[in-house]
Write a protein that holds these residues in place. Structure first.
Motif, PDB file in Angstrom:
ATOM      1  N   VAL A 173       0.905  -1.163   0.000  1.00  0.00           N
ATOM      2  CA  VAL A 173       0.000   0.000   0.000  1.00  0.00           C
ATOM      3  C   VAL A 173       0.941   1.210   0.000  1.00  0.00           C
ATOM      4  CG1 VAL A 173      -2.026   1.053   1.057  1.00  0.00           C
ATOM      5  CG2 VAL A 173      -1.571  -1.382   1.405  1.00  0.00           C
ATOM      6  N   THR A 174       1.293   1.699   1.169  1.00  0.00           N
ATOM      7  CA  THR A 174       2.371   2.682   1.248  1.00  0.00           C
ATOM      8  C   THR A 174       3.646   2.022   1.744  1.00  0.00           C
ATOM      9  OG1 THR A 174       1.631   3.239   3.473  1.00  0.00           O
ATOM     10  CG2 THR A 174       0.805   4.601   1.660  1.00  0.00           C
ATOM     11  N   SER A 175       3.519   0.778   2.185  1.00  0.00           N
ATOM     12  CA  SER A 175       4.668  -0.025   2.607  1.00  0.00           C
ATOM     13  C   SER A 175       4.375  -1.483   2.270  1.00  0.00           C
ATOM     14  CB  SER A 175       4.914   0.155   4.111  1.00  0.00           C
ATOM     15  OG  SER A 175       3.750  -0.193   4.845  1.00  0.00           O
ATOM     16  N   TRP A 176       5.369  -2.332   2.474  1.00  0.00           N
ATOM     17  CA  TRP A 176       5.207  -3.751   2.159  1.00  0.00           C
ATOM     18  C   TRP A 176       4.740  -4.532   3.392  1.00  0.00           C
ATOM     19  CZ3 TRP A 176       5.392  -5.680  -2.634  1.00  0.00           C
ATOM     20  CH2 TRP A 176       6.116  -5.018  -3.613  1.00  0.00           C
ATOM     21  N   TYR A 177       3.889  -5.530   3.153  1.00  0.00           N
ATOM     22  CA  TYR A 177       3.500  -6.508   4.179  1.00  0.00           C
ATOM     23  C   TYR A 177       3.765  -7.891   3.586  1.00  0.00           C
ATOM     24  CZ  TYR A 177       1.076  -2.504   6.194  1.00  0.00           C
ATOM     25  OH  TYR A 177       0.771  -1.270   6.712  1.00  0.00           O
ATOM     26  N   ASP A 178       4.612  -8.662   4.257  1.00  0.00           N
ATOM     27  CA  ASP A 178       5.058  -9.935   3.690  1.00  0.00           C
ATOM     28  C   ASP A 178       4.593 -11.128   4.510  1.00  0.00           C
ATOM     29  OD1 ASP A 178       6.471  -8.423   1.832  1.00  0.00           O
ATOM     30  OD2 ASP A 178       8.300  -8.410   3.053  1.00  0.00           O
ATOM     31  N   VAL A 179       4.276 -12.206   3.814  1.00  0.00           N
ATOM     32  CA  VAL A 179       4.030 -13.508   4.425  1.00  0.00           C
ATOM     33  C   VAL A 179       4.687 -14.550   3.528  1.00  0.00           C
ATOM     34  CG1 VAL A 179       2.336 -15.193   5.208  1.00  0.00           C
ATOM     35  CG2 VAL A 179       1.799 -12.774   5.339  1.00  0.00           C
ATOM     36  N   VAL A 180       5.433 -15.462   4.124  1.00  0.00           N
ATOM     37  CA  VAL A 180       5.952 -16.606   3.376  1.00  0.00           C
ATOM     38  C   VAL A 180       4.955 -17.740   3.528  1.00  0.00           C
ATOM     39  CG1 VAL A 180       7.811 -18.299   3.197  1.00  0.00           C
ATOM     40  CG2 VAL A 180       8.345 -15.906   3.715  1.00  0.00           C
ATOM     41  N   THR A 181       4.528 -18.305   2.406  1.00  0.00           N
ATOM     42  CA  THR A 181       3.581 -19.428   2.450  1.00  0.00           C
ATOM     43  C   THR A 181       4.285 -20.691   1.987  1.00  0.00           C
ATOM     44  OG1 THR A 181       2.737 -18.993   0.210  1.00  0.00           O
ATOM     45  CG2 THR A 181       1.626 -17.897   2.030  1.00  0.00           C
ATOM     46  N   VAL A 182       4.069 -21.775   2.703  1.00  0.00           N
ATOM     47  CA  VAL A 182       4.761 -23.029   2.403  1.00  0.00           C
ATOM     48  C   VAL A 182       3.963 -24.184   2.987  1.00  0.00           C
ATOM     49  CG1 VAL A 182       6.158 -22.905   4.521  1.00  0.00           C
ATOM     50  CG2 VAL A 182       7.003 -24.210   2.547  1.00  0.00           C
ATOM     51  N   GLY A 183       3.971 -25.303   2.296  1.00  0.00           N
ATOM     52  CA  GLY A 183       3.355 -26.497   2.852  1.00  0.00           C
ATOM     53  C   GLY A 183       4.035 -26.866   4.160  1.00  0.00           C
ATOM     54  N   ALA A 184       3.274 -27.330   5.125  1.00  0.00           N
ATOM     55  CA  ALA A 184       3.836 -27.654   6.442  1.00  0.00           C
ATOM     56  C   ALA A 184       5.079 -28.525   6.290  1.00  0.00           C
ATOM     57  CB  ALA A 184       2.796 -28.381   7.285  1.00  0.00           C
ATOM     58  N   CYS A 576       3.817 -10.572  16.255  1.00  0.00           N
ATOM     59  CA  CYS A 576       5.005 -10.801  15.433  1.00  0.00           C
ATOM     60  C   CYS A 576       5.333  -9.573  14.594  1.00  0.00           C
ATOM     61  CB  CYS A 576       4.787 -12.015  14.533  1.00  0.00           C
ATOM     62  SG  CYS A 576       6.139 -12.331  13.374  1.00  0.00           S
ATOM     63  N   ARG A 577       4.335  -8.980  13.965  1.00  0.00           N
ATOM     64  CA  ARG A 577       4.580  -7.801  13.127  1.00  0.00           C
ATOM     65  C   ARG A 577       5.063  -6.623  13.964  1.00  0.00           C
ATOM     66  NH1 ARG A 577       3.421  -8.438   7.960  1.00  0.00           N
ATOM     67  NH2 ARG A 577       1.942 -10.045   7.325  1.00  0.00           N
ATOM     68  N   ARG A 578       4.520  -6.483  15.157  1.00  0.00           N
ATOM     69  CA  ARG A 578       4.967  -5.377  16.011  1.00  0.00           C
ATOM     70  C   ARG A 578       6.379  -5.588  16.532  1.00  0.00           C
ATOM     71  NH1 ARG A 578      -0.281  -5.347  15.857  1.00  0.00           N
ATOM     72  NH2 ARG A 578      -1.533  -3.500  16.373  1.00  0.00           N
ATOM     73  N   LEU A 579       6.829  -6.847  16.519  1.00  0.00           N
ATOM     74  CA  LEU A 579       8.193  -7.159  16.954  1.00  0.00           C
ATOM     75  C   LEU A 579       9.156  -7.260  15.774  1.00  0.00           C
ATOM     76  CD1 LEU A 579       7.522  -9.792  19.774  1.00  0.00           C
ATOM     77  CD2 LEU A 579       8.056  -7.367  20.024  1.00  0.00           C
ATOM     78  N   ASN A 580       8.733  -6.745  14.621  1.00  0.00           N
ATOM     79  CA  ASN A 580       9.585  -6.739  13.419  1.00  0.00           C
ATOM     80  C   ASN A 580       9.935  -8.142  12.938  1.00  0.00           C
ATOM     81  OD1 ASN A 580      10.016  -3.849  13.033  1.00  0.00           O
ATOM     82  ND2 ASN A 580      11.173  -3.931  14.941  1.00  0.00           N
ATOM     83  N   GLY A 581       9.048  -9.110  13.206  1.00  0.00           N
ATOM     84  CA  GLY A 581       9.361 -10.499  12.899  1.00  0.00           C
ATOM     85  C   GLY A 581       9.008 -10.934  11.494  1.00  0.00           C
ATOM     86  N   ILE A 582       9.261 -12.217  11.241  1.00  0.00           N
ATOM     87  CA  ILE A 582       8.937 -12.864   9.965  1.00  0.00           C
ATOM     88  C   ILE A 582       7.647 -13.642  10.144  1.00  0.00           C
ATOM     89  CG2 ILE A 582       9.720 -14.475   8.196  1.00  0.00           C
ATOM     90  CD1 ILE A 582      12.542 -14.178   9.333  1.00  0.00           C
ATOM     91  N   ARG A 583       6.733 -13.522   9.200  1.00  0.00           N
ATOM     92  CA  ARG A 583       5.471 -14.254   9.240  1.00  0.00           C
ATOM     93  C   ARG A 583       5.483 -15.368   8.195  1.00  0.00           C
ATOM     94  NH1 ARG A 583       2.214 -15.851  10.353  1.00  0.00           N
ATOM     95  NH2 ARG A 583       0.313 -15.079   9.385  1.00  0.00           N
ATOM     96  N   LEU A 584       5.158 -16.577   8.623  1.00  0.00           N
ATOM     97  CA  LEU A 584       5.077 -17.729   7.719  1.00  0.00           C
ATOM     98  C   LEU A 584       3.776 -18.467   7.986  1.00  0.00           C
ATOM     99  CD1 LEU A 584       8.197 -17.788   9.252  1.00  0.00           C
ATOM    100  CD2 LEU A 584       8.623 -18.891   7.056  1.00  0.00           C
ATOM    101  N   THR A 585       3.079 -18.861   6.916  1.00  0.00           N
ATOM    102  CA  THR A 585       1.783 -19.522   7.067  1.00  0.00           C
ATOM    103  C   THR A 585       1.776 -20.847   6.313  1.00  0.00           C
ATOM    104  OG1 THR A 585       0.614 -17.419   7.325  1.00  0.00           O
ATOM    105  CG2 THR A 585      -0.698 -19.323   6.661  1.00  0.00           C
ATOM    106  N   SER A 586       1.231 -21.878   6.960  1.00  0.00           N
ATOM    107  CA  SER A 586       1.248 -23.227   6.393  1.00  0.00           C
ATOM    108  C   SER A 586      -0.054 -23.961   6.662  1.00  0.00           C
ATOM    109  CB  SER A 586       2.384 -24.065   7.001  1.00  0.00           C
ATOM    110  OG  SER A 586       3.642 -23.543   6.718  1.00  0.00           O
ATOM    111  N   CYS A 587      -0.434 -24.790   5.699  1.00  0.00           N
ATOM    112  CA  CYS A 587      -1.383 -25.873   5.937  1.00  0.00           C
ATOM    113  C   CYS A 587      -0.763 -27.096   5.271  1.00  0.00           C
ATOM    114  CB  CYS A 587      -2.767 -25.538   5.397  1.00  0.00           C
ATOM    115  SG  CYS A 587      -2.847 -25.226   3.615  1.00  0.00           S
ATOM    116  N   LYS A 588      -1.529 -28.069   4.905  1.00  0.00           N
ATOM    117  CA  LYS A 588      -0.940 -29.279   4.331  1.00  0.00           C
ATOM    118  C   LYS A 588      -0.123 -28.971   3.080  1.00  0.00           C
ATOM    119  CE  LYS A 588      -3.614 -32.339   2.337  1.00  0.00           C
ATOM    120  NZ  LYS A 588      -4.582 -33.442   2.173  1.00  0.00           N
ATOM    121  N   SER A 589      -0.698 -28.161   2.182  1.00  0.00           N
ATOM    122  CA  SER A 589      -0.032 -27.854   0.912  1.00  0.00           C
ATOM    123  C   SER A 589       0.138 -26.363   0.663  1.00  0.00           C
ATOM    124  CB  SER A 589      -0.816 -28.470  -0.259  1.00  0.00           C
ATOM    125  OG  SER A 589      -0.907 -29.872  -0.145  1.00  0.00           O
ATOM    126  N   ALA A 590      -0.227 -25.522   1.597  1.00  0.00           N
ATOM    127  CA  ALA A 590      -0.160 -24.053   1.448  1.00  0.00           C
ATOM    128  C   ALA A 590      -0.970 -23.573   0.261  1.00  0.00           C
ATOM    129  CB  ALA A 590       1.299 -23.602   1.293  1.00  0.00           C
TER     130      ALA A 590
END
Length: 669
Positions: A173-184, A576-590
């Motif tokens: 938007v005015t900045s980036w928001y990132d999520v890494v998606t990967v199968g568990a 996590c976002r407020r702590l400047n962390g990395i966000r990763l999201t998974s399900c069986k196959s992402a």
């Protein structure tokens, strides 16, 4: 540049939420060049399509103030998908070869230990052979096959070390928001008939298959990788010290013959230093082993002529009286070295046997799961570094405390997915064994911008190269190669129909334990952060919720024991976002549940951070799910633009995770 690219499209499509589809790469520093699977296309036309290019969508949404905002959504696969597993396999092969050589170098052993050594060598030889075969097959991958493993191939034997459906999901938007998606991260090739890693590693020895037989006398003795590494250091040190001490003893005799007091004193000083070092090493040996006789240390301590004694003898006696003491010194050193080697041999062999006793399948499984988890977290780390290269508070936090990597799981605790969650728990936890270093890239060629991994199972170092222009923006502390820690966390809430069965007829204790443990680790990280950097300013939100408030809410939410309590995931992500962390999201196959989570998170960020009109929230959410990058991800995996849900299953889903009509119906693969 971004707004200029879509200006004409936006004006022509005033009545549509989705402006159009763009394929190409951003040309700013925030968009890490290593995240591109291939070179950026020359033609940036709106109809450009190339599997190696990021998929981009542009939306316009109305804010609370009735203004319009443009939102860019981008999804891309990564060359890390295959490059890191290949490097990791090479590390495993080299480590196991070294272990075999160490065991062969131990010399003659008693019959019991000889049998054990042969079994352990056979164990590592089999792993080496298997990993070499896998590495050969991975080296054959080219093009899109090297940067993407579809959900359809998750059980492929030769792709076992490669993460399923790894992508970076980015919103601007005015900045980036990132999520890494990967199968568990889990071993689908070996399957889950006997459970996942967490269960397998905690089974009694008698239940483990294809184990190396360890004598009952020593079965209770366990040596960690740190202790084994220390044993190697001691073996190396005593081997180097023995000739040094002997050489200094000869030099002392020569100085005595020449009647050179100054040279004698200098030699005695050096000899004293070496002898004290030897005493320290042999003391460690007797403190940390169970097979050596304490007579060695006693003999060494009481018959060893001290440097002071040698000096007095030289001053009061002729050279011939000094010679017997020097000979005694040499004999003591030889005996100490022999006994140290014997003791450290036990540590090395027992340590290798302990690891081998887990069984070939378990060792192999853990290596493969770790490889998948590593790819995902390195991908997230690289994105975060590029985004924060000029953020001094973030870089200070990175140096002093390390980086939070928060994995969000959507797996159920029923059927095979229990095994997947057990694998994922161990794989995420094992990420504590890695450290990051930032280096200057040799060039801006794609190959020179790829991270490299080195080390062994006890600890890996990942070097992340940055282009010179970017690298020079970093503070000197990071340019000096300081190691950076990662703090991996896993929060899991099952949301599908299988989780409904687990909650009614099964057991959700695994999920509860994982979430509670991660919550405690998150609080510990925040406490350390506040202790070390009390004046650090953390990112804030328009909701004005502080990290303290959110942690309190997370604690309360976990105590509720509520079914499908997805609020846990929302709170963990927000912290996590407020702590400047990395966000990763998974399900069986992402692919399906992950798509619902990612789009929900993106719309939530638009509402909380950019005043998306609350009344249009669901409309924006449906638009992203119907027209956005995640449906492209589904098609990329299975060749169909349908999420793998049916209407009956969706009735068991929490409402925010249900896709719009017409976007689901395909059977999962």
């Amino acid at each position: 540049m971004f707004y200029e690219c879509v200006c004409n499209v936006f004006l022509c499509l005033q009545d549509s939420l989705l402006c159009d589809t763009l394929h190409g790469s951003m040309h700013d520093r925030d968009n890490s060049p290593m995240m591109r699977a291939g070179p950026p296309p020359d033609n940036h036309s709106l109809t450009y399509r190339d599997e190696s290019s990021p998929v981009c969508k542009v939306y316009r949404f109305q804010t609370e103030s009735s203004r319009w905002m443009l939102v860019r959504e981008q999804m891309s696969d990564s060359p890390l998908t295959s490059s890191l597993p290949k490097q990791l396999l090479s590390c495993y092969i080299q480590e196991d070869r070294r272990r075999i050589q160490e065991l062969r170098d131990l010399g003659d052993l008693s019959p019991h230990w000889e049998v054990l050594r042969s079994d352990v060598i056979a164990h590592y030889s089999h792993l080496i052979s298997t990993y070499k075969e896998t590495l050969t097959e991975l080296n054959k991958l080219t093009g899109s096959s090297a940067s993407f493993k579809s959900s359809c191939n998750k059980t492929d034997r030769h792709l076992e070390f490669i993460p399923v459906n790894l992508h970076t999901q980015r919103m601007q938007v005015t900045s980036w928001y990132d999520v890494v998606t990967v199968g568990a991260p889990s071993d689908h090739y070996q399957g889950f008939k006997h459970g996942g890693l967490q269960r397998l590693l905690n089974k009694p020895d008698s239940d483990k298959k294809r184990c190396v037989c360890v004598s009952p006398v020593y079965r209770s003795i366990f040596y960690s990788s740190d202790q084994s590494s220390r044993a190697r250091e001691i073996l190396s040190s005593v081997t180097q010290l023995q000739p040094l001490i002997s050489g200094l003893a000869e030099e002392l005799l020569q100085a005595a013959l020449e009647v050179s007091p100054q040279r004698v004193q200098e030699t005695l000083t050096k000899l004293a230093h070496r002898v004290r070092h030897m005493q320290t090493l042999t003391h460690y040996k007797h403190t940390h082993t169970h097979t050596t006789n304490t007579r060695t240390h006693t003999h060494y301590k009481h018959t060893h002529p001290s440097p002071g004694c040698l000096a007095f003898t030289w001053l009061s006696s002729p050279h011939l009286h000094l010679l017997p003491l020097v000979i005694t010194l040499r004999e003591c050193v030889c005996e100490a070295v022999d006994r140290a080697r014997s003791a450290m041999t036990f540590v090395l062999l027992q340590g290798a046997a302990t690891q081998a006793s887990q069984g070939l399948a378990v060792t192999h499984r853990r290596d493969a799961v770790f490889s998948q988890a590593l790819c995902a977290v390195v991908c997230g780390f690289a994105l975060r570094i590029y985004a924060g290269v000029e953020d001094k508070p973030f870089l200070l936090q990175l140096c002093e405390v390390g980086l939070v990597a928060q994995f969000e799981g959507l797996l159920s605790t029923y059927g095979d997915e229990i095994g997947m969650l057990e694998d994922m728990e161990v794989g995420v936890s094992d990420l504590k064994r890695i450290s990051f270093r930032i280096t200057e890239a040799k060039s801006e060629q794609p190959a020179d911008l790829l991270p490299t991994v080195s080390g062994q199972r006890g600890g890996f170092c990942v070097e992340v190269p940055l282009p010179s222009e970017t690298y020079l923006l970093l503070p000197g502390e990071l340019r000096d190669g300081r190691g950076l820690r990662v703090h991996p966390l896993l929060f899991n809430i099952g949301i599908n129909q299988q989780q409904s069965l687990a909650e009614r007829f099964g057991d959700s204790s695994l999920q509860e334990r994982i979430n509670q443990r991660s919550c405690e680790m998150l609080k510990s990280y925040y406490s350390t952060l506040r202790e070390k950097l009390p004046n650090l300013t953390l990112p804030s939100s328009l909701s004005q919720s502080t990290v303290d408030d959110l942690l309190t809410s997370l604690d309360q939410s976990l105590e509720m024991k509520k079914r499908k309590n997805v609020e846990v995931l929302w709170l963990a992500a927000s912290i996590c976002r407020r702590l400047n962390g990395i966000r990763l999201t998974s399900c069986k196959s992402a692919k399906d549940r992950t798509s619902m989570s990612v789009t929900l998170e993106q719309c939530t960020l638009l509402r909380e951070e950019h005043t998306l009109n609350a009344e249009l929230f669901n409309k924006a959410l449906d638009c992203m799910r119907r027209e956005g990058c995640r449906l492209e991800n589904v098609e990329k995996n299975i060749g169909s633009r349908k999420y793998a849900f049916n209407s009956i299953q969706l009735k068991t889903f929490p409402k925010p995770y249900r896709p719009p009509e017409g976007t689901y119906g395909k059977v999962d693969t």
